[in-house]
Design an enzyme around this catalytic site. Structure first.
Site, mmCIF file in Angstrom:
data_model
loop_
_atom_site.group_PDB
_atom_site.id
_atom_site.type_symbol
_atom_site.label_atom_id
_atom_site.label_comp_id
_atom_site.label_asym_id
_atom_site.label_seq_id
_atom_site.Cartn_x
_atom_site.Cartn_y
_atom_site.Cartn_z
ATOM 1 N N ASP A 1 13.103 35.586 23.278
ATOM 2 C CA ASP A 1 14.321 35.965 24.001
ATOM 3 C C ASP A 1 14.650 34.960 25.095
ATOM 4 O O ASP A 1 15.802 34.743 25.425
ATOM 5 C CB ASP A 1 14.144 37.357 24.612
ATOM 6 C CG ASP A 1 14.134 38.437 23.539
ATOM 7 O OD1 ASP A 1 14.918 38.294 22.575
ATOM 8 O OD2 ASP A 1 13.347 39.397 23.643
ATOM 9 N N PRO B 1 19.742 31.641 22.721
ATOM 10 C CA PRO B 1 20.872 32.139 21.928
ATOM 11 C C PRO B 1 20.421 33.280 21.031
ATOM 12 O O PRO B 1 19.269 33.312 20.579
ATOM 13 C CB PRO B 1 21.275 30.923 21.084
ATOM 14 C CG PRO B 1 20.102 30.000 21.115
ATOM 15 C CD PRO B 1 19.384 30.255 22.405
ATOM 16 N N ASP B 2 21.327 34.212 20.753
ATOM 17 C CA ASP B 2 21.025 35.337 19.859
ATOM 18 C C ASP B 2 21.458 34.918 18.445
ATOM 19 O O ASP B 2 22.648 34.944 18.108
ATOM 20 C CB ASP B 2 21.807 36.573 20.335
ATOM 21 C CG ASP B 2 21.435 37.804 19.527
ATOM 22 O OD1 ASP B 2 21.120 37.665 18.323
ATOM 23 O OD2 ASP B 2 21.460 38.903 20.094
ATOM 24 N N ILE B 3 20.482 34.499 17.653
ATOM 25 C CA ILE B 3 20.807 33.908 16.339
ATOM 26 C C ILE B 3 21.484 34.924 15.420
ATOM 27 O O ILE B 3 22.521 34.659 14.809
ATOM 28 C CB ILE B 3 19.534 33.330 15.675
ATOM 29 C CG1 ILE B 3 18.963 32.220 16.561
ATOM 30 C CG2 ILE B 3 19.840 32.815 14.271
ATOM 31 C CD1 ILE B 3 17.647 31.632 16.062
ATOM 32 N N ASN C 1 4.781 33.743 20.270
ATOM 33 C CA ASN C 1 4.360 35.135 20.096
ATOM 34 C C ASN C 1 3.478 35.249 18.857
ATOM 35 O O ASN C 1 3.209 34.257 18.181
ATOM 36 C CB ASN C 1 5.579 36.070 20.026
ATOM 37 C CG ASN C 1 6.493 35.709 18.874
ATOM 38 O OD1 ASN C 1 6.092 35.725 17.715
ATOM 39 N ND2 ASN C 1 7.739 35.352 19.179
ATOM 40 N N LYS D 1 3.079 16.226 31.183
ATOM 41 C CA LYS D 1 2.208 17.388 31.354
ATOM 42 C C LYS D 1 2.166 17.798 32.831
ATOM 43 O O LYS D 1 1.975 16.941 33.709
ATOM 44 C CB LYS D 1 0.796 17.043 30.865
ATOM 45 C CG LYS D 1 -0.141 18.222 30.920
ATOM 46 C CD LYS D 1 -1.563 17.840 30.541
ATOM 47 C CE LYS D 1 -2.477 19.034 30.804
ATOM 48 N NZ LYS D 1 -3.882 18.668 30.778
ATOM 49 N N LYS E 1 20.192 48.575 18.098
ATOM 50 C CA LYS E 1 20.242 47.128 17.828
ATOM 51 C C LYS E 1 21.232 46.827 16.700
ATOM 52 O O LYS E 1 21.954 45.837 16.742
ATOM 53 C CB LYS E 1 18.847 46.604 17.484
ATOM 54 C CG LYS E 1 18.789 45.084 17.335
ATOM 55 C CD LYS E 1 17.369 44.559 17.317
ATOM 56 C CE LYS E 1 17.349 43.035 17.127
ATOM 57 N NZ LYS E 1 16.026 42.460 17.133
ATOM 58 N N PHE F 1 16.118 42.161 11.777
ATOM 59 C CA PHE F 1 14.817 42.802 11.956
ATOM 60 C C PHE F 1 14.639 43.101 13.434
ATOM 61 O O PHE F 1 15.037 42.311 14.284
ATOM 62 C CB PHE F 1 13.677 41.867 11.506
ATOM 63 C CG PHE F 1 13.205 42.152 10.114
ATOM 64 C CD1 PHE F 1 13.982 41.820 9.024
ATOM 65 C CD2 PHE F 1 11.957 42.744 9.893
ATOM 66 C CE1 PHE F 1 13.543 42.080 7.727
ATOM 67 C CE2 PHE F 1 11.511 43.004 8.612
ATOM 68 C CZ PHE F 1 12.299 42.678 7.528
ATOM 69 N N LYS G 1 24.297 44.305 17.404
ATOM 70 C CA LYS G 1 24.386 43.014 16.700
ATOM 71 C C LYS G 1 25.528 43.001 15.683
ATOM 72 O O LYS G 1 25.890 41.947 15.178
ATOM 73 C CB LYS G 1 23.073 42.712 15.956
ATOM 74 C CG LYS G 1 21.842 42.790 16.830
ATOM 75 C CD LYS G 1 21.487 41.462 17.425
ATOM 76 C CE LYS G 1 20.289 41.606 18.344
ATOM 77 N NZ LYS G 1 19.741 40.374 18.814
#
Ligand SMILES: Cc1cc2nc3c(=O)[nH]c(=O)nc-3n(C[C@H](O)[C@H](O)[C@H](O)COP(=O)(O)O)c2cc1C
Length: 407
Positions: A282, A310-312, A213, A292, A346, A332, A350
């Site tokens: 995500d 995984p959701d760190i 991203n 390749k 959020k 964040f 979390k």
């Protein structure tokens, strides 16, 4: 940014080739808002002229204790009383030896000795040949001057003017500027161990392609720098970005979300503050081709399946270390709309005490940003400013919320 506005610095030059860097350092200190009074030893004047330093600092240079320009003929008293700090850059081996002995037979060492120690700090930027640096006499003298209250800055490693390679180069002017700014920063995070994630992650599709991203890492790097300047021991887990590591920060480079989770879980146990700035993907491709993926000319496109990463932040926030209150977690959220609603939701999802919302398109790659802080009490905006300023403000906000520091 004028980070040294109102500061008056005596910049001392002793004899060494690195005197040429002191000219640039002088400019940079002034650019940050400081006023600079240059004092040079006789040896320093062999390497660079007082004319250059006077022109850059806008003040006559001092080089002698017998200088009758001062009405009381005591430049060592007058100059040291005005200073917010004395920075000797370059600091020669000989100068360190003189400081260690409390010698005062020329102006620069005399004013260092005559300074009021409790309010005029002395910073030394050593610069010398690697053998001179490694010599037990130099190391002994440096230990002595540090014990006597001077701050001895690090030296760089690399090619030296004499043709040799090793330790002893003076830090670059921009590194010294960072050290001076850090020195003047209030130590609101002293004793804290701060773990920061920054940048994007890169989720490989095959050995040459992947999904990532637009996160540049600038916000997280600015936070790592501000936290270190505020006295914390900082570890920065960085996704693939091209940014210089802030001085004094321990950096771990990672690629994927899974790599980031592993690095974070290893370090989180020792941390007291965790700031999850990274824009973690995500999802990742369900399979990663070892070779390749080739276009075969049939017009058929590959089909990519995804699995959730995984959701760190949530994993760290639910760890025992965080649940017992030993780790303060800051998340964040990069959103595209409805910032307050998303950030509030959020934070609860979390399970973190502080969630910082920002608009993804308005921050990715930019040098400035605006933040929305959401905690149990409500929300607060930090209006648009440089990421550097926002990072300093966020560090102050975090420091205020740390239970141990409030006590
Ligand atoms: C070409 C040349 C380069 C030198 N470079 C350094 C140096 O980088 N660091 C150092 O400690 N001394 C260096 N010296 C030796 C110092 O100039 C010498 O020790 C001098 O007495 C230092 O005086 P000061 O501490 O009063 O400035 C160099 C000498 C010469 C001739």
């Amino acid at each position: 940014m004028n980070e040294l506005a109102g500061k008056h610095i005596v910049l001392g030059l002793s004899g060494g080739v690195a005197c040429y860097k002191a000219a640039d350092l002088c400019r940079q200190l002034i650019k940050e808002g400081a006023t600079v009074q240059v004092v040079m030893t006789e040896a320093a004047m062999q390497f660079i002229t007082p004319v250059t330093m006077q022109a850059l600092s806008g003040r006559p240079v001092h080089g002698s204790q017998w200088d009758a320009r001062e009405p009381n003929n005591m430049p060592h008293i007058n100059l040291s009383r005005e200073a917010d700090a004395i920075l000797v850059a370059p600091c020669s081996a000989d100068f360190v030896a003189r400081l260690a002995q409390g010698r005062a037979d020329e102006l620069l060492s005399l004013l260092c000795l005559a300074r009021p120690q409790e309010r005029v700090p002395l910073l030394l930027a050593p610069a010398m040949n690697r053998e001179m640096w490694a010599h037990p006499a130099t190391q002994r003298n440096l230990a002595q001057v540090a014990q006597d209250g001077a701050t001895v800055l690090a030296v760089g490693n690399g090619d030296q003017a004499c043709g040799e390679t090793g330790d002893g180069r003076m830090l670059e002017p921009e590194e010294l500027l960072e050290e001076v700014i850090a020195f003047f920063t209030p130590k609101v995070l002293a004793g804290q161990k701060v773990l920061v994630t920054a940048g994007p992650t890169f989720e490989a599709i095959d050995p040459v392609r992947g999904i990532t991203n637009h996160s540049s890492g600038k916000m997280g790097f600015a936070i790592a720098r501000a936290a270190r300047e505020a006295g914390a021991e900082v570890t920065l887990v960085a996704g693939p970005v091209h940014l210089a590591t802030p001085r004094g920060v321990h950096r771990i480079n990672v690629q994927s979300a899974q790599n980031m989770l592993e690095a974070v879980m290893q370090k989180a146990q020792r941390a007291s503050v965790f700031i999850a700035t990274a824009a973690v993907a995500d999802w990742r491709p369900a399979t990663q081709s070892e070779q390749k993926i080739k276009k075969d000319g049939s017009g058929q496109t590959p089909v990519l399946g995804f699995v959730e990463n995984p959701d760190i932040l949530a994993t760290v926030a639910q760890s025992q270390h965080a649940l017992v209150g030993d780790l303060f977690c800051v998340g964040f959220a990069a959103e595209s709309h409805d910032l307050l609603a998303h950030a509030t939701a959020k934070r609860q999802r979390k399970g973190v005490p502080l969630l910082v919302g920002n608009l993804g398109p308005a921050t990715f790659g930019q040098d400035d940003n605006a933040l929305l802080l959401v905690d149990a009490q409500g929300h607060r905006e930090l209006p648009r400013a440089s990421k550097r300023i926002l990072a300093q403000q966020l560090v102050a906000e975090i420091a205020q919320r740390l239970p141990a520091l409030q006590a």
